[in-house]
Design a protein around this motif. Structure first.
Motif, PDB file in Angstrom:
ATOM      1  N   GLY A  93      -6.266  41.377  48.399  1.00  9.14           N
ATOM      2  CA  GLY A  93      -6.910  41.265  47.090  1.00  9.14           C
ATOM      3  C   GLY A  93      -6.897  39.843  46.574  1.00  9.14           C
ATOM      4  N   TYR A  94      -5.765  39.160  46.752  1.00 14.25           N
ATOM      5  CA  TYR A  94      -5.648  37.766  46.296  1.00 14.25           C
ATOM      6  C   TYR A  94      -6.641  36.873  47.044  1.00 14.25           C
ATOM      7  N   ILE A  95      -6.712  37.025  48.356  1.00 10.17           N
ATOM      8  CA  ILE A  95      -7.598  36.187  49.171  1.00 10.17           C
ATOM      9  C   ILE A  95      -9.061  36.490  48.864  1.00 10.17           C
ATOM     10  N   HIS A  96      -9.406  37.771  48.748  1.00 11.76           N
ATOM     11  CA  HIS A  96     -10.780  38.121  48.370  1.00 11.76           C
ATOM     12  C   HIS A  96     -11.166  37.439  47.063  1.00 11.76           C
ATOM     13  N   ALA A  97     -10.272  37.527  46.075  1.00 12.64           N
ATOM     14  CA  ALA A  97     -10.575  36.920  44.770  1.00 12.64           C
ATOM     15  C   ALA A  97     -10.642  35.405  44.868  1.00 12.64           C
ATOM     16  N   LYS A  98      -9.786  34.815  45.645  1.00 11.43           N
ATOM     17  CA  LYS A  98      -9.752  33.356  45.772  1.00 11.43           C
ATOM     18  C   LYS A  98     -11.082  32.815  46.292  1.00 11.43           C
ATOM     19  N   PHE A  99     -11.677  33.535  47.222  1.00  5.62           N
ATOM     20  CA  PHE A  99     -12.901  33.031  47.843  1.00  5.62           C
ATOM     21  C   PHE A  99     -14.176  33.751  47.400  1.00  5.62           C
ATOM     22  N   ARG A 100     -14.061  34.926  46.727  1.00  4.89           N
ATOM     23  CA  ARG A 100     -15.275  35.693  46.416  1.00  4.89           C
ATOM     24  C   ARG A 100     -15.235  36.377  45.034  1.00  4.89           C
ATOM     25  N   LEU A 101     -14.469  35.864  44.083  1.00  2.00           N
ATOM     26  CA  LEU A 101     -14.272  36.583  42.831  1.00  2.00           C
ATOM     27  C   LEU A 101     -15.568  36.884  42.098  1.00  2.00           C
ATOM     28  N   TRP A 102     -16.449  35.882  41.923  1.00  2.48           N
ATOM     29  CA  TRP A 102     -17.660  36.131  41.140  1.00  2.48           C
ATOM     30  C   TRP A 102     -18.495  37.226  41.786  1.00  2.48           C
ATOM     31  N   GLN A 103     -18.647  37.185  43.102  1.00  2.00           N
ATOM     32  CA  GLN A 103     -19.414  38.207  43.811  1.00  2.00           C
ATOM     33  C   GLN A 103     -18.831  39.593  43.551  1.00  2.00           C
ATOM     34  N   MET A 104     -17.515  39.721  43.645  1.00  2.00           N
ATOM     35  CA  MET A 104     -16.858  41.007  43.432  1.00  2.00           C
ATOM     36  C   MET A 104     -17.186  41.551  42.043  1.00  2.00           C
ATOM     37  N   GLU A 105     -17.082  40.695  41.049  1.00  6.66           N
ATOM     38  CA  GLU A 105     -17.295  41.167  39.689  1.00  6.66           C
ATOM     39  C   GLU A 105     -18.772  41.408  39.398  1.00  6.66           C
ATOM     40  N   PHE A 106     -19.635  40.574  39.923  1.00  6.13           N
ATOM     41  CA  PHE A 106     -21.073  40.751  39.692  1.00  6.13           C
ATOM     42  C   PHE A 106     -21.546  42.081  40.282  1.00  6.13           C
ATOM     43  N   GLN A 107     -21.094  42.404  41.493  1.00  4.08           N
ATOM     44  CA  GLN A 107     -21.525  43.641  42.135  1.00  4.08           C
ATOM     45  C   GLN A 107     -21.003  44.866  41.392  1.00  4.08           C
ATOM     46  N   THR A 108     -19.781  44.807  40.871  1.00  6.70           N
ATOM     47  CA  THR A 108     -19.266  45.960  40.138  1.00  6.70           C
ATOM     48  C   THR A 108     -19.894  46.054  38.749  1.00  6.70           C
ATOM     49  N   HIS A 109     -20.277  44.930  38.144  1.00  4.37           N
ATOM     50  CA  HIS A 109     -21.068  44.987  36.909  1.00  4.37           C
ATOM     51  C   HIS A 109     -22.411  45.671  37.176  1.00  4.37           C
ATOM     52  N   ALA A 110     -23.025  45.333  38.302  1.00  4.00           N
ATOM     53  CA  ALA A 110     -24.297  45.964  38.653  1.00  4.00           C
ATOM     54  C   ALA A 110     -24.111  47.464  38.853  1.00  4.00           C
ATOM     55  N   ALA A 111     -23.059  47.840  39.568  1.00  6.43           N
ATOM     56  CA  ALA A 111     -22.804  49.254  39.821  1.00  6.43           C
ATOM     57  C   ALA A 111     -22.586  50.031  38.534  1.00  6.43           C
TER      58      ALA A 111
END
Length: 816
Positions: A93-111
């Protein structure tokens, strides 16, 4: 005078302060406050990553039980070594957020239907669609299910804690660029966001349903014509389970309702609704060959899921090693575990099953209050869900969504307007609304050691339905068309169904053991490419949309191959041969009346005749063929389809090809708007002459070569051209194994040879970092375009001094 000068200076200063700290709307676009955005201390300049960026860190967090070391290699692939399994999920989770945080949040906002919070009311229609489909409702149901499983709850809890641990380290200057562009801050991650992300993938992969368009078509065409235009099975089918296979007696007995002829098949209802839909080409290829067909004697598994091509990529490559499992492959930023990949014993992958698990029912409310609806001869009380949609720069929009026994009322007078719904109400029954725990499947696959482990794992896949492929070092290969699929009678769910009683409800799910599958078949391989999983002898209606042509090529090639190597599989996976062109080109060439062509038209006919059926980068023949076939479809179908203003489903290209192959006098060749009877030659010649107009324009623009005409691009998720990669010189296309289209295609190519020391290769069209200012943002795209692969290093903990290790991030508990 000095007072005046001071006053003017003060006014200018105040104006600049106001201007630089105010967000503006220019030409309909929200522009960030220039002061913050351009600030040397906090703005975009802070996102420019040095070429020699040092990612080495020593970190301590109280949520950890032991030590975790992360070794980042030269491609920025993290190799996670954890003393405790759950610590690995925290670090993932830490590594995903470190390198891809905006993508993670944008996709869940879309969902969740929350994009209006970020971009304003231009996303309101999209957000209402997701709220009324019940995306959050579905995620909440799944969250309850996964959190009832102690092991999966702990996995999610730790993953969420890891994401939030990284968010807690962020300063304003360290925010990803997109937050600065859109002017908002990240919010805490939750287990619900992980569930939302998985539901977003369910939506993207749940097949391309066309209930409203098919309902309209039923009112335009009689049954005989309808069945010709929309057949339930195609002549050219080469199914996942080969033709002639025997199926067991169905465990669910189906009976068509007595009212079906009058209330379903014969109804001529219409709808003007135009739905937000996933890409109709969402698909994939996968196959596994047994050791008896390989040079090494070990099975080889291959997978390339076809999805939208975006930056940052949907995938993030990584290895997770714990005392209980050691897995490598593609992960989803937003979800724990490896999703497609391999471990020390086996490999696993997926393609879209294309099954229809989303149906619509017309609801009869007592009145406009929608408080009661008619069902089984009585008025039932409606449930309501209040959806409050935040809109940037505006007041919230409040949507009251009615819920019936079927599910949410997605369409009514207030959504898509009374003209679109004809004052009717439509409730959606979607399998993804039901509780499920798909995370358990991925967890168990990461741990799997044999076929039985794989089989127990995939039982947890409910939706989206997938073709789950497997290969093991002990020699086993297998494929299951897996999901919890409704048992349907023929054409059930193709049209909007009556919702006034239980007659049209799903009567049960197809028993697990009756899902189409193959285990260690005599032919020595298993494969899928989104085609129908079985022929017409399968006892349940399959529904959905199933392209046949990639499967034909794959099965033909695999059947003829022996002494197969990983290089052979990489070559096959990137093959541009167009078997649809092989079948259709002779028809075009034979039926173009050369006597009616001028010299310019004959030039393009020569190009078509000399085409080698390959959609290669520099092929002009591929462009001439595709444009001509598209033109022929318009010539054949337009007269019938333009006699109505209703939204209809355009016939699949296999429909036209199959029909004219078996009947050159196919009735739809004749134009109903002309007195004469058109022949196949008339239509093909007219289509070709019309196609030449398009081809000449492309030729003048220097875009007649296939790659230039197709113009593949990898777009930033927020559709920002400056952060995208465009005009990529890659071949392939819809009916080739290398299914690279304009903005859709192979999103992760993987080849795994299950020799004693696993030999694996993969590539995806992106890069590990989500930061456009990083050299790792798009570092794999050129490799992907060239049809080349990266070697996947299943690192051992003893290799920490290997030259491939460039950085180390150490994690441990505060308690140590």
């Amino acid at each position: 005078m000095k007072v005046i000068q001071f006053t003017i200076s003060a006014i200018i200063t105040i104006a600049l302060v106001f201007f630089l700290n105010t967000s503006w709307k220019i030409a309909g676009q929200q522009i960030p406050a220039f002061g913050k955005f351009l600030s040397p201390q906090h703005g975009l300049w802070q996102n420019a990553e040095p070429v020699n960026e040092d990612f080495t860190q020593d970190l301590k967090f109280p949520q950890l039980a032991g030590k975790v070391n992360v070794y980042l290699d030269e491609r920025l692939v993290p190799h996670i070594f954890a003393e405790q399994e759950n610590d690995a999920y925290f670090v993932q989770g830490y590594i995903h957020a470190k390198f891809r945080l905006w993508q993670m949040e944008f996709q869940t906002h879309a969902a969740a239907g929350r994009l209006s919070e970020l971009v304003g009311d231009k996303a309101l229609g999209f957000d209402r669609d997701k709220r009324r489909l019940g995306m959050q409702y579905a995620a909440e149901n799944s969250l309850k299910e996964l959190e009832s499983d102690p092991a999966i709850k702990k996995e999610c809890d730790q993953y969420t804690a890891g994401v939030n641990a990284y968010i807690g380290t962020l300063t304003e200057s360290a925010l990803p660029l997109e937050y600065k562009l859109l002017g908002y801050q990240p919010e805490p991650w939750t287990n619900l966001k992980t569930a939302l992300f998985l539901k977003y993938m369910s939506l993207d992969l749940a097949g391309h349903e066309d209930d409203f368009e098919m309902t309209n078509a039923k009112s335009v065409f009689d049954k005989a014509d309808f069945d010709k235009i929309y057949p339930t099975i195609m002549d050219s089918l080469d199914p996942i389970v080969p033709k002639g296979s025997l199926f067991t007696k169905p465990g669910v007995q189906l009976k068509i309702p007595a009212s079906a002829d009058s209330l379903y098949f014969s109804r001529t209802d219409t709808s003007g609704i135009i739905e937000y839909k996933p890409n109709k080409d969402n698909g994939s290829n996968n196959w596994a060959v047994s050791g008896k067909k390989t040079q090494s004697g070990a099975p080889i598994l291959c997978n390339d899921p076809h999805l939208s091509l975006n930056l940052p990529s949907l995938w993030f490559e990584m290895q997770i090693s714990t005392p209980t499992f050691n897995a490598y492959g593609a992960s989803f930023p937003g979800s724990p575990s490896i999703i497609i990949g391999f471990n020390d014993s086996c490999a696993f992958g997926f393609t879209n099953a294309q099954r229809d698990v989303r149906d619509y029912y017309e609801i009869k409310f007592r009145d406009d209050s929608r408080k009661e609806y008619w069902f089984n001869n009585e008025w039932k009380k409606t449930d309501f869900r209040i959806e409050k949609i935040g809109i940037k720069g505006q007041a919230d929009f409040v949507d009251t969504v009615a819920y019936t026994i079927f599910g949410p009322v997605m369409y009514d007078k207030s959504f898509n307007g009374s003209r679109a719904t004809h004052n009717k109400y439509y409730s959606v029954r979607w399998k993804a609304h039901d509780p499920s725990n798909e995370l358990k499947m991925f967890n168990l696959l990461n741990h799997a050691k044999n076929y039985n482990d794989y089989y127990e794992a995939i039982k947890n896949l409910h939706t989206p339905g997938q073709n789950c492929i497997f290969a093991c070092k002990n020699g086993d290969i297998a494929i299951w068309d897996q999901g919890e699929f409704p048992a349907k009678w023929k054409r059930q769910g193709d049209f909007i169904m009556p919702g006034t009683d239980s007659s049209y409800l799903w009567k049960g799910m197809i028993p697990q053991e009756e899902n189409p599958h193959q285990v260690n078949p005599e032919r020595g391989f298993v494969s899928s490419a989104n085609q129908l999983p079985a022929d017409s002898t399968y006892p349940y209606y399959l529904g959905g949309g199933f392209p046949p042509y990639r499967a034909i090529t794959i099965n033909r090639r695999l059947a003829g191959m022996n002494n197969i190597t990983p290089l052979d599989m990489m070559t096959l996976q990137t093959d541009n041969y167009n078997v649809f062109g092989e079948m259709a080109k002779p028809i075009l060439v034979k039926h173009i009346d050369v006597s009616k062509l001028n010299s310019d038209e004959r030039k393009y006919l020569d190009i078509l005749k000399n085409w080698d059926m390959r959609n290669d980068v520099h092929s002009q023949g591929a462009t001439v063929f595709v444009v001509t076939w598209d033109s022929l479809e318009r010539v054949v179908w337009n007269d019938e389809f333009k006699k109505t203003n209703l939204v209809l489903l355009w016939p699949k290209e296999s429909t036209l090809l199959d029909n004219i192959l078996k009947d050159s006098a196919f009735k739809f060749l004749d134009n109903i708007n002309t007195p004469q009877i058109e022949t196949l030659t008339d239509d093909v010649t007219m289509a070709f002459k019309q196609a030449v107009g398009i081809l000449q324009k492309a030729d003048v623009a220097g875009k007649l070569e296939w790659a230039k005409f197709k113009d593949t691009k990898v777009l930033h998720l927020a559709k920002l051209d400056a952060l995208s990669r465009t005009h990529l010189a890659i071949g392939g296309g819809t009916n080739t194994i290398n299914a690279a289209n304009a903005q859709h295609g192979p999103s992760w190519r993987m080849v795994v040879s299950l020799t004693p020391q696993t030999e694996a290769y993969a590539v995806y069209p992106g890069g590990q970092s989500g930061n456009p200012g990083s050299k790792f943002y798009d570092s794999f795209i050129d490799t992907w375009v060239a049809g080349k692969y990266n070697v996947l290093w299943m690192m051992k903990s003893s290799e920490d001094k290997d030259a491939r290790v460039k950085w180390k991030i150490s994690f441990e508990s505060h308690k140590n």
